[in-house]
Scaffold this motif. Structure first.
Motif, short mmCIF file in Angstrom:
data_model
loop_
_atom_site.label_atom_id
_atom_site.label_comp_id
_atom_site.label_asym_id
_atom_site.label_seq_id
_atom_site.Cartn_x
_atom_site.Cartn_y
_atom_site.Cartn_z
N HIS A 45 0.84 -1.18 0.00
CA HIS A 45 0.00 0.00 0.00
C HIS A 45 0.88 1.24 0.00
O HIS A 45 1.68 1.44 0.91
CB HIS A 45 -0.92 -0.01 1.22
N TRP A 46 0.68 2.08 -1.01
CA TRP A 46 1.53 3.27 -1.20
C TRP A 46 0.68 4.52 -1.15
O TRP A 46 -0.46 4.54 -1.63
CB TRP A 46 2.27 3.20 -2.53
N ASP A 47 1.24 5.61 -0.57
CA ASP A 47 0.51 6.87 -0.57
C ASP A 47 0.66 7.56 -1.92
O ASP A 47 1.42 7.12 -2.79
CB ASP A 47 0.96 7.77 0.58
N VAL A 48 -0.06 8.66 -2.09
CA VAL A 48 -0.04 9.40 -3.35
C VAL A 48 1.34 10.02 -3.54
O VAL A 48 1.86 10.68 -2.63
CB VAL A 48 -1.12 10.50 -3.35
N PRO A 49 1.98 9.82 -4.69
CA PRO A 49 3.32 10.40 -4.91
C PRO A 49 3.30 11.92 -4.83
O PRO A 49 2.33 12.56 -5.23
CB PRO A 49 3.67 9.92 -6.33
N ARG A 50 4.38 12.47 -4.30
CA ARG A 50 4.53 13.92 -4.24
C ARG A 50 5.82 14.31 -4.96
O ARG A 50 6.80 13.57 -4.92
CB ARG A 50 4.56 14.42 -2.80
N THR A 51 5.81 15.46 -5.61
CA THR A 51 7.03 15.96 -6.23
C THR A 51 8.00 16.37 -5.13
O THR A 51 7.65 17.13 -4.23
CB THR A 51 6.73 17.18 -7.12
N THR A 52 9.23 15.87 -5.22
CA THR A 52 10.20 16.17 -4.17
C THR A 52 11.47 16.81 -4.70
O THR A 52 12.25 17.36 -3.93
CB THR A 52 10.54 14.88 -3.40
N LEU A 53 11.69 16.77 -6.01
CA LEU A 53 12.89 17.38 -6.58
C LEU A 53 12.60 17.77 -8.03
O LEU A 53 12.20 16.93 -8.83
CB LEU A 53 14.07 16.41 -6.52
N ASN A 54 12.84 19.04 -8.32
CA ASN A 54 12.59 19.53 -9.67
C ASN A 54 13.57 20.66 -9.96
O ASN A 54 14.10 21.29 -9.05
CB ASN A 54 11.15 20.04 -9.80
N THR A 55 13.84 20.90 -11.23
CA THR A 55 14.70 22.03 -11.60
C THR A 55 13.92 23.33 -11.48
O THR A 55 12.70 23.34 -11.30
CB THR A 55 15.22 21.85 -13.03
#
Length: 293
Positions: A45-55
């Motif tokens: 069971h996985w939670d909703v992905p979140r953006t954690t690293l972006n340019t």
């Protein structure tokens, strides 16, 4: 897309995965490459992905829209966002913090390299101020111009060295490359020498915030010609402690990931809840302090 990185975080007792999210924005297909994070207590069971690293805007013009289809000779128009993107992240936890090898991809040239990033919680990541490559392709080699960490395991420690594995090829991302021009490489670094403080011919000083010290103190450092390091312990308020001043400090020289810090009469630290460490040096590089038996 690209290799995912799985980490067990003992502090939160959860599995963590880093990868590229399968997100499509607006009418633009595959709008950008960036890194997402998702957590799981059981690998099911996985939670909703979140953006954690972006340019960001400092990496490239935010309005630059590169047609990747044209770069690779395709008739279909494929717009993949700004001209500098994160291809992925290889992360691991050490000494209570996250260290990451961020795969930087320059879309117009098709080149790739590795930047060093770090995080206290694995969610908010910090880049080095100059944003210089931590591992860059060697010009004219099999890994030039595309070098990326395709192996997602952490570096392997052998004695006092870390073996850092990576992949590479001698063609750009959107170019053609025969299999004999690709390979797996290995960079070697000393343990815990990620980012250091470097003093030149002028004497320099490094002062920590109050920290809990236990029994003994060691320093990961290297001195150059005529270089030296001295260590002093002071109270939280900056008061000297008898027997642990700079004049009592036995000078440290040489190259070691674990120099034993000593004073005239002892190497055992005074019993206090917290102390500050003052390091004076000349022509030396200092990477880490370690405390304990």
């Amino acid at each position: 897309d690209t290799s995912a990185c799985l980490v067990w975080d003992p502090d939160i007792q959860r599995y963590v995965v880093y990868g590229r999210p399968p997100v499509r924005v607006s009418v633009v297909r595959e709008a950008n490459r960036y890194v997402m994070r998702s957590e799981s207590p059981d690998l099911v069971h996985w939670d909703v992905p979140r953006t954690t690293l972006n340019t960001d805007d400092a990496d490239a013009d935010p309005w630059d829209q590169i047609d990747e289809g044209a770069l690779s000779g395709k008739s279909e128009r494929i717009v993949r966002g700004p001209n500098r993107q994160y291809y992925g992240l290889s992360a691991f936890k050490t000494a209570g913090i996250y260290i990451g090898f961020a795969r930087m991809y320059d879309v117009p040239s098709g080149a790739g390299w590795i930047e060093l990033v770090h995080s206290s919680d694995g969610i908010e990541w910090h880049r080095e101020p100059l944003r210089e490559p931590f591992i860059a392709p060697r010009p004219g080699s099999w890994e030039d111009p595309m070098l990326l960490t395709t192996v997602t395991s952490p570096p392997i420690r052998v004695d006092d060295e870390l073996l850092i594995y990576h992949g590479g090829m001698n063609a750009p991302h959107h170019g053609k490359c025969s299999l004999d021009k690709r390979g797996i490489g290995c960079r070697v670094a000393k343990v815990d020498r990620w980012v250091g403080y470097h003093s030149a011919t002028e004497e320099a000083e490094l002062l920590t915030h109050p920290v809990e010290l236990k029994s003994r103190l060691r320093i990961n450092a290297r001195t150059g010609e005529n270089g030296w390091i001295r260590v002093e312990l002071i109270t939280d308020w900056g008061e000297e402690i008898d027997g642990f001043t700079l004049s009592d400090s036995v000078p440290i020289t040489g190259d070691s990931v674990s120099h034993d810090v000593r004073w005239s009469d002892t190497n055992v630290l005074p019993a206090r809840d917290s102390l500050r460490v003052r390091v004076r040096s000349q022509n030396a590089s200092i990477w880490a302090l370690e405390t304990g038996d």
